[in-house]
Design a protein around this motif. Structure first.
Motif, PDB file in Angstrom:
ATOM      1  N   GLU A   1      -7.617   2.994  -5.280  1.00 27.91           N
ATOM      2  CA  GLU A   1      -7.057   2.908  -3.744  1.00 27.91           C
ATOM      3  C   GLU A   1      -9.064   1.573  -3.483  1.00 27.91           C
ATOM      4  O   GLU A   1      -9.777   2.315  -2.609  1.00 27.91           O
ATOM      5  CB  GLU A   1      -8.227   4.225  -2.796  1.00 27.91           C
ATOM      6  CG  GLU A   1      -6.682   5.207  -2.222  1.00 27.91           C
ATOM      7  CD  GLU A   1      -6.679   6.424  -2.452  1.00 27.91           C
ATOM      8  OE1 GLU A   1      -8.217   6.595  -1.509  1.00 27.91           O
ATOM      9  OE2 GLU A   1      -5.719   7.093  -1.672  1.00 27.91           O
TER      10      GLU A   1
ATOM     11  N   GLN B   1       3.283  -0.902   8.042  1.00 30.43           N
ATOM     12  CA  GLN B   1       3.286   0.278   7.429  1.00 30.43           C
ATOM     13  C   GLN B   1       2.407   0.889   7.616  1.00 30.43           C
ATOM     14  O   GLN B   1       1.733   2.265   8.213  1.00 30.43           O
ATOM     15  CB  GLN B   1       4.600   0.844   6.859  1.00 30.43           C
ATOM     16  CG  GLN B   1       4.943   2.618   6.825  1.00 30.43           C
ATOM     17  CD  GLN B   1       5.804   3.113   5.922  1.00 30.43           C
ATOM     18  OE1 GLN B   1       5.960   2.407   4.964  1.00 30.43           O
ATOM     19  NE2 GLN B   1       6.416   4.128   6.462  1.00 30.43           N
ATOM     20  N   HIS B   2       0.991   0.326   6.568  1.00 29.67           N
ATOM     21  CA  HIS B   2      -0.513   1.379   6.496  1.00 29.67           C
ATOM     22  C   HIS B   2      -0.997   0.561   6.541  1.00 29.67           C
ATOM     23  O   HIS B   2      -1.824   0.154   5.880  1.00 29.67           O
ATOM     24  CB  HIS B   2      -0.356   1.471   4.517  1.00 29.67           C
ATOM     25  CG  HIS B   2       0.650   2.208   3.735  1.00 29.67           C
ATOM     26  ND1 HIS B   2       1.936   1.881   3.663  1.00 29.67           N
ATOM     27  CD2 HIS B   2       1.069   3.229   3.307  1.00 29.67           C
ATOM     28  CE1 HIS B   2       2.744   2.615   3.206  1.00 29.67           C
ATOM     29  NE2 HIS B   2       2.408   4.137   3.202  1.00 29.67           N
TER      30      HIS B   2
ATOM     31  N   LYS C   1       0.386   5.962  14.637  1.00 28.50           N
ATOM     32  CA  LYS C   1      -0.213   5.777  12.702  1.00 28.50           C
ATOM     33  C   LYS C   1      -1.429   6.638  12.997  1.00 28.50           C
ATOM     34  O   LYS C   1      -1.942   7.172  13.426  1.00 28.50           O
ATOM     35  CB  LYS C   1      -1.374   4.700  13.014  1.00 28.50           C
ATOM     36  CG  LYS C   1      -0.340   3.091  12.998  1.00 28.50           C
ATOM     37  CD  LYS C   1      -0.340   2.868  11.320  1.00 28.50           C
ATOM     38  CE  LYS C   1       0.742   1.531  11.609  1.00 28.50           C
ATOM     39  NZ  LYS C   1       2.483   1.587  12.028  1.00 28.50           N
TER      40      LYS C   1
ATOM     41  N   LEU D   1       0.996  -1.040  -0.369  1.00 29.37           N
ATOM     42  CA  LEU D   1      -0.596  -0.029  -0.101  1.00 29.37           C
ATOM     43  C   LEU D   1       0.491   1.596  -0.160  1.00 29.37           C
ATOM     44  O   LEU D   1       0.371   2.263  -0.002  1.00 29.37           O
ATOM     45  CB  LEU D   1      -0.806  -0.179   1.064  1.00 29.37           C
ATOM     46  CG  LEU D   1      -2.540  -0.782   1.783  1.00 29.37           C
ATOM     47  CD1 LEU D   1      -3.332  -0.828   2.194  1.00 29.37           C
ATOM     48  CD2 LEU D   1      -3.061  -1.021  -0.159  1.00 29.37           C
ATOM     49  N   CYS D   2       2.341   1.600  -0.092  1.00 28.18           N
ATOM     50  CA  CYS D   2       2.452   2.659  -0.427  1.00 28.18           C
ATOM     51  C   CYS D   2       2.378   3.023  -1.730  1.00 28.18           C
ATOM     52  O   CYS D   2       2.876   2.335  -2.691  1.00 28.18           O
ATOM     53  CB  CYS D   2       4.149   2.276  -0.078  1.00 28.18           C
ATOM     54  SG  CYS D   2       5.619   3.876  -0.833  1.00 28.18           S
TER      55      CYS D   2
ATOM     56  N   GLU E   1      -2.853  -3.463   4.671  1.00 29.39           N
ATOM     57  CA  GLU E   1      -1.551  -3.821   4.305  1.00 29.39           C
ATOM     58  C   GLU E   1      -0.090  -5.109   4.189  1.00 29.39           C
ATOM     59  O   GLU E   1      -0.516  -6.189   2.789  1.00 29.39           O
ATOM     60  CB  GLU E   1       0.264  -2.266   3.906  1.00 29.39           C
ATOM     61  CG  GLU E   1       1.131  -3.058   3.479  1.00 29.39           C
ATOM     62  CD  GLU E   1       2.018  -1.452   3.876  1.00 29.39           C
ATOM     63  OE1 GLU E   1       2.157  -1.704   2.256  1.00 29.39           O
ATOM     64  OE2 GLU E   1       2.384  -1.235   4.606  1.00 29.39           O
TER      65      GLU E   1
ATOM     66  N   CYS F   1       8.074   5.612   0.409  1.00 31.55           N
ATOM     67  CA  CYS F   1       7.777   5.369   2.238  1.00 31.55           C
ATOM     68  C   CYS F   1       8.462   4.952   2.651  1.00 31.55           C
ATOM     69  O   CYS F   1       9.630   4.234   2.714  1.00 31.55           O
ATOM     70  CB  CYS F   1       7.100   4.488   1.826  1.00 31.55           C
ATOM     71  SG  CYS F   1       5.186   4.631   0.913  1.00 31.55           S
TER      72      CYS F   1
ATOM     73  N   THR G   1      -5.651   5.209   8.973  1.00 29.02           N
ATOM     74  CA  THR G   1      -4.803   3.856   9.145  1.00 29.02           C
ATOM     75  C   THR G   1      -5.073   3.116  10.162  1.00 29.02           C
ATOM     76  O   THR G   1      -5.462   1.567   9.400  1.00 29.02           O
ATOM     77  CB  THR G   1      -2.961   3.924   9.182  1.00 29.02           C
ATOM     78  OG1 THR G   1      -2.410   4.719   8.013  1.00 29.02           O
ATOM     79  CG2 THR G   1      -2.375   2.755   9.217  1.00 29.02           C
TER      80      THR G   1
END
Ligand SMILES: *[C@@H]1O[C@H](CO)[C@@H](O)[C@H](O)[C@H]1NC(C)=O
Ligand SMILES: *[C@@H]1O[C@H](CO)[C@@H](O)[C@H](O)[C@H]1NC(C)=O
Length: 261
Positions: A129, A90-91, A242, A45-46, A95, A233, A246
């Motif tokens: 998205e 991260q997401h 976060k 998802l980056c 993710e 990212c 997210t």
């Protein structure tokens, strides 16, 4: 199925069938030892990973370069393993889900020309998205979802992700951000969108593909890895920071995951 969904699938199908190299056998047979190793460390998802896969990496399947490239995808990126062994992405949890699904797809269809269209399809949805629609990629590509679902449910997917975590954390020099593009062991840093020039330069075999002609002058060389890139990212020091978005995405992923279980 709603009409807009059907239309978007048709658009995606068009995008995917426009890969000639996936439909036709590659013209040059190059021994594996002669191929240039290209490894792409990314996370599902980056946005810059999505863009790299769907707007740059896909080109090597169009222009024949895939015949001289040993492409490896590593879907883990800036995730971290928490003290209790769970992976924190991260997401968020979507993710983690999509990284694991892509790891399973790579495992189930080990040939890159078989798993790349799936990864491309998921990343193309992510780019808009539409990541909640990732399962439509099985339909669109006429692939059996069962082996991938089995891989995810059995925990094999988690083990594969731990393997990608190990390989990502062992990178020397360590990665600074994703996408982190490595050609024959050398990271390209912020010159990564120019990866085709590096592949052509590294290739020592005969039958230099047409796509390489006249490219060498394009190499400007990587710059340092200071935090000057707005679109990549970066690896985080702390997984706790976060955003609320997210968190929202995570709670949606939780409900999806509990349906699957
Ligand atoms: C994502 O969804 C929107 C709205 O349904 C649609 O217009 C768009 O084409 C979709 N993108 C892809 C890649 O399917
Ligand atoms: C494991 O740790 C993570 C992050 O520290 C936490 O969010 C999660 O709830 C923990 N999971 C379990 C099963 O304890």
């Amino acid at each position: 199925m709603e009409p807009h969904r059907r239309r978007s699938n048709a658009v995606l199908l068009l995008l995917i069938v426009s890969f000639p190299a996936i439909l036709l056998p590659s013209p040059v047979a190059v021994a594996k030892e002669e191929k240039v190793e290209l490894t792409v460390y990314y996370e599902a998802l980056c946005p810059s990973s999505e863009d790299f896969i769907t707007e740059y990496l896909n080109k090597i399947f169009d222009n024949g370069l895939i015949s001289i490239v040993d492409l490896k995808l590593s879907p883990y990126g800036n995730a971290q393993i928490s003290s209790n062994g769970t992976i924190v992405c991260q997401h968020g949890k979507w993710e983690c889900l999509l990284n694991t699904i892509e790891a399973c797809a790579i495992h189930v269809w080990p040939d890159v020309s078989d798993h790349f269209p799936f990864v491309y399809c998921v990343e193309r949805l992510n780019q808009d998205e539409n990541y909640t629609e990732w399962e439509t990629c099985f339909e669109i590509l006429n692939l059996d979802s069962k082996p991938v679902a089995d891989c995810y449910r059995s925990g094999l997917g988690h083990k594969l992700e731990i393997g990608y975590a190990d390989e990502t954390m062992a990178l020397e020099p360590p990665h600074v951000y994703v996408p982190w593009v490595v050609v024959d062991g050398q990271p390209l840093y912020d010159d990564y969108t120019n990866f085709i020039s590096y592949i052509c330069k590294a290739y020592k075999g005969s039958n230099l593909p047409q796509a390489c002609l006249g490219l060498s002058h394009l190499i400007r060389g990587p710059r340092n890895a200071e935090k000057h890139l707005s679109h990549v990212c970066y690896k985080e020091d702390d997984v706790k920071s976060k955003s609320t978005l997210t968190e929202f995405i995570s709670s949606m992923a939780d409900s999806w995951i509990s349906l699957l279980a």
